[in-house]
Design an enzyme around this catalytic site. Sequence first.
Site, PDB file in Angstrom:
ATOM      1  N   ARG A 156       0.806  -1.174  -0.077  1.00 53.65           N
ATOM      2  CA  ARG A 156      -0.155   0.069  -0.027  1.00 53.65           C
ATOM      3  C   ARG A 156       0.922   0.978  -0.041  1.00 53.65           C
ATOM      4  O   ARG A 156       1.029   1.974  -0.869  1.00 53.65           O
ATOM      5  CB  ARG A 156      -1.041  -0.055   1.298  1.00 53.65           C
ATOM      6  CG  ARG A 156      -2.201   0.837   1.170  1.00 53.65           C
ATOM      7  CD  ARG A 156      -1.814   2.563   1.512  1.00 53.65           C
ATOM      8  NE  ARG A 156      -1.362   2.668   2.859  1.00 53.65           N
ATOM      9  CZ  ARG A 156      -0.894   3.577   3.269  1.00 53.65           C
ATOM     10  NH1 ARG A 156      -0.825   4.557   2.464  1.00 53.65           N
ATOM     11  NH2 ARG A 156      -0.542   3.988   4.485  1.00 53.65           N
ATOM     12  N   GLU A 157       1.466   1.656   0.865  1.00 48.71           N
ATOM     13  CA  GLU A 157       2.531   2.643   1.110  1.00 48.71           C
ATOM     14  C   GLU A 157       3.385   2.571   0.148  1.00 48.71           C
ATOM     15  O   GLU A 157       3.937   3.392  -0.436  1.00 48.71           O
ATOM     16  CB  GLU A 157       2.906   2.922   2.463  1.00 48.71           C
ATOM     17  CG  GLU A 157       4.076   3.864   2.626  1.00 48.71           C
ATOM     18  CD  GLU A 157       3.311   5.403   2.975  1.00 48.71           C
ATOM     19  OE1 GLU A 157       2.377   5.496   3.734  1.00 48.71           O
ATOM     20  OE2 GLU A 157       3.902   6.298   2.190  1.00 48.71           O
TER      21      GLU A 157
ATOM     22  N   HIS B 290      -6.619  -0.846   3.135  1.00 52.13           N
ATOM     23  CA  HIS B 290      -6.436   0.438   3.586  1.00 52.13           C
ATOM     24  C   HIS B 290      -7.658   1.360   2.650  1.00 52.13           C
ATOM     25  O   HIS B 290      -7.519   1.430   1.445  1.00 52.13           O
ATOM     26  CB  HIS B 290      -5.193   1.204   3.087  1.00 52.13           C
ATOM     27  CG  HIS B 290      -4.709   2.555   3.684  1.00 52.13           C
ATOM     28  ND1 HIS B 290      -4.682   3.594   3.060  1.00 52.13           N
ATOM     29  CD2 HIS B 290      -4.259   2.769   5.170  1.00 52.13           C
ATOM     30  CE1 HIS B 290      -4.418   4.509   3.784  1.00 52.13           C
ATOM     31  NE2 HIS B 290      -4.331   4.253   4.900  1.00 52.13           N
TER      32      HIS B 290
ATOM     33  N   ARG C 246      -9.199  -0.908  12.365  1.00 50.67           N
ATOM     34  CA  ARG C 246      -8.417   0.160  13.010  1.00 50.67           C
ATOM     35  C   ARG C 246      -8.918   1.425  12.401  1.00 50.67           C
ATOM     36  O   ARG C 246      -9.091   1.823  11.400  1.00 50.67           O
ATOM     37  CB  ARG C 246      -7.073   0.055  12.345  1.00 50.67           C
ATOM     38  CG  ARG C 246      -5.877   0.792  12.811  1.00 50.67           C
ATOM     39  CD  ARG C 246      -4.711   1.262  11.998  1.00 50.67           C
ATOM     40  NE  ARG C 246      -5.556   2.074  10.892  1.00 50.67           N
ATOM     41  CZ  ARG C 246      -4.774   2.616   9.913  1.00 50.67           C
ATOM     42  NH1 ARG C 246      -3.615   2.524   9.838  1.00 50.67           N
ATOM     43  NH2 ARG C 246      -5.126   3.391   8.911  1.00 50.67           N
TER      44      ARG C 246
ATOM     45  N   SER D 262      -7.169   5.670  12.096  1.00 39.10           N
ATOM     46  CA  SER D 262      -6.143   6.374  12.333  1.00 39.10           C
ATOM     47  C   SER D 262      -6.379   7.870  11.825  1.00 39.10           C
ATOM     48  O   SER D 262      -7.333   8.267  11.093  1.00 39.10           O
ATOM     49  CB  SER D 262      -4.819   5.790  11.657  1.00 39.10           C
ATOM     50  OG  SER D 262      -4.914   6.303  10.320  1.00 39.10           O
TER      51      SER D 262
ATOM     52  N   THR E   5       2.317  11.753   9.004  1.00 40.97           N
ATOM     53  CA  THR E   5       2.358  11.969   7.395  1.00 40.97           C
ATOM     54  C   THR E   5       3.366  12.653   6.888  1.00 40.97           C
ATOM     55  O   THR E   5       3.928  12.472   5.623  1.00 40.97           O
ATOM     56  CB  THR E   5       0.872  12.346   7.092  1.00 40.97           C
ATOM     57  OG1 THR E   5      -0.014  11.684   7.725  1.00 40.97           O
ATOM     58  CG2 THR E   5       0.822  12.301   5.464  1.00 40.97           C
TER      59      THR E   5
ATOM     60  N   HIS F 207       6.754   8.480   8.673  1.00 43.43           N
ATOM     61  CA  HIS F 207       7.287   8.761   7.567  1.00 43.43           C
ATOM     62  C   HIS F 207       8.913   9.427   7.759  1.00 43.43           C
ATOM     63  O   HIS F 207       9.207   9.573   8.763  1.00 43.43           O
ATOM     64  CB  HIS F 207       6.723   9.679   6.797  1.00 43.43           C
ATOM     65  CG  HIS F 207       5.688   9.215   5.939  1.00 43.43           C
ATOM     66  ND1 HIS F 207       6.019   9.060   4.550  1.00 43.43           N
ATOM     67  CD2 HIS F 207       4.348   8.768   6.293  1.00 43.43           C
ATOM     68  CE1 HIS F 207       4.691   8.162   4.011  1.00 43.43           C
ATOM     69  NE2 HIS F 207       3.812   8.060   5.031  1.00 43.43           N
TER      70      HIS F 207
ATOM     71  N   HIS G 228      39.681  -0.440  10.087  1.00 47.97           N
ATOM     72  CA  HIS G 228      38.276  -1.450  10.318  1.00 47.97           C
ATOM     73  C   HIS G 228      38.999  -2.818   9.948  1.00 47.97           C
ATOM     74  O   HIS G 228      38.864  -4.017  10.352  1.00 47.97           O
ATOM     75  CB  HIS G 228      37.356  -1.147   9.446  1.00 47.97           C
ATOM     76  CG  HIS G 228      36.514   0.017  10.130  1.00 47.97           C
ATOM     77  ND1 HIS G 228      35.254  -0.098  10.431  1.00 47.97           N
ATOM     78  CD2 HIS G 228      36.876   1.181  10.420  1.00 47.97           C
ATOM     79  CE1 HIS G 228      34.902   1.129  10.869  1.00 47.97           C
ATOM     80  NE2 HIS G 228      35.939   1.876  10.726  1.00 47.97           N
TER      81      HIS G 228
HETATM   82  C1  HCA Z   1      -0.832   8.902   2.803  1.00 49.01           C
HETATM   83  C2  HCA Z   1      -1.740   8.182   3.964  1.00 49.01           C
HETATM   84  C3  HCA Z   1      -0.898   7.841   5.299  1.00 49.01           C
HETATM   85  C4  HCA Z   1      -1.804   6.900   5.828  1.00 49.01           C
HETATM   86  C5  HCA Z   1      -1.351   6.138   7.174  1.00 49.01           C
HETATM   87  C6  HCA Z   1      -2.429   5.588   8.011  1.00 49.01           C
HETATM   88  C7  HCA Z   1      -0.150   8.901   6.052  1.00 49.01           C
HETATM   89  O1  HCA Z   1      -0.360  10.087   3.206  1.00 49.01           O
HETATM   90  O2  HCA Z   1      -0.585   8.255   2.161  1.00 49.01           O
HETATM   91  O3  HCA Z   1      -3.331   4.875   7.350  1.00 49.01           O
HETATM   92  O4  HCA Z   1      -2.545   5.839   9.187  1.00 49.01           O
HETATM   93  O5  HCA Z   1       1.079   8.650   5.889  1.00 49.01           O
HETATM   94  O6  HCA Z   1      -0.968   9.402   6.733  1.00 49.01           O
HETATM   95  O7  HCA Z   1       0.259   6.972   4.688  1.00 49.01           O
HETATM   96 CU    CU Z   2       1.841   7.151   5.067  1.00 52.64          CU
END
Ligand code: HCA
Ligand code: CU
Length: 350
Positions: free
Chosen positions: A20-21, A83, A142, A144, A176, A205, A299
């Site tokens: 996903r990410e 997601h 979940r 978020s 984010t 991030h 080293h």
């Molecule tokens: C993005 C969304 C996300 C979502 C993270 C989450 C972020 O900017 O693509 O689901 O909590 O970093 O906020 O990846």
């Molecule tokens: Cu993210």
Amino acid sequence: MINSEGILKNFKGIIDSTLREGWQFSNANFTLQHHLDIYQLLAEIGIDYVEVSNPVKEEIGEMIKALVKTKSQNTSSTKLLAHVRNRREDIEKAIEAGVDGVNILCTADPERIAFLKFKPAEYLSSLEENIRLAKSSCLETRVSAEDFFNQPFDFILDIYQLATQLQVNRLGISDTVGKALPWQVEEKIKKLRRRFSVDLEVHFHNDFGHSISNALAALAAGANWVDTSLLGIGERTGITPLSALLVNLYSLDQEIASRYNLPLITRAENYVAEVCHIEVPINLITSINNGFAHKAGIHLNALINFGPHKYEPIPPSLIGNRRQLIVNSLVSGRTTEKDVNEFLKRFGES
Ligand code: HCA
Ligand code: CU
């Protein structure tokens, strides 16, 4: 003061978001075969959850269905999470795809909520409906809050309060824009931990280089689950790299790390690098060219005289990587090719 013991007490597992990410990385163009391969590698490593993209997009929905099928054929225990946004259609598509759960992404940003044509109270009631829908279909859920560190904390608390009342499985905290610092993470996670007993999932991030330290600080302060991706790929500079989290856990507690099949991680990250047509970044321990390359005279000399443990944080074999001793450069001192060959005879490449 936070410390390593907190990490061992609070850590429950890893939610890998390569599919996903990671797919949001500029060079990632994952096909169905890539999805199947990456899921398989993550399942073999023993990752607890794999997060996939939003099935509301039809082609993605089809890929997710294929993953669900593979998972059930292989009786894999690595669960699949879709997601999704705070939208009914997304949850319906996740139910249709047959995933184990949904990671619902919310925003507390007043401008974004207004842009969606919601008043804050309406946004919350739509969230309530969507959580109820997910839970009535037995999906793990979940909720978020994106951009957690910069958006109005009171409204984030309203979102979390509602979600916990409805008994979601986890609350997500997302940095984010990737500029939170470890002590800010510590403060905020402790605050949430005092207020909520539900599991906390964190997503950091890496824009300013803190994605690994922030994950560890969050665990120490009370978070339970960490989002990662192979190589750390994701939007812009990405998120916490899976390999980095695993080696840190190993160095804190070998028993926790023994839940995961560490020797596969070099292969998995090199596979993703190949698929994305990039080199494994030099600062990752799974880089075959750099992870365990020894070059300076000091080293090389220490390794040869005292053994590899002198300048290696872990043996390369632990993560399926290998060492290299680079001689014949102006910085390699008096170490010769012959010394290297003798060393390799004694200790091998890994
Ligand atoms: C993005 C969304 C996300 C979502 C993270 C989450 C972020 O900017 O693509 O689901 O909590 O970093 O906020 O990846
Ligand atoms: Cu993210």
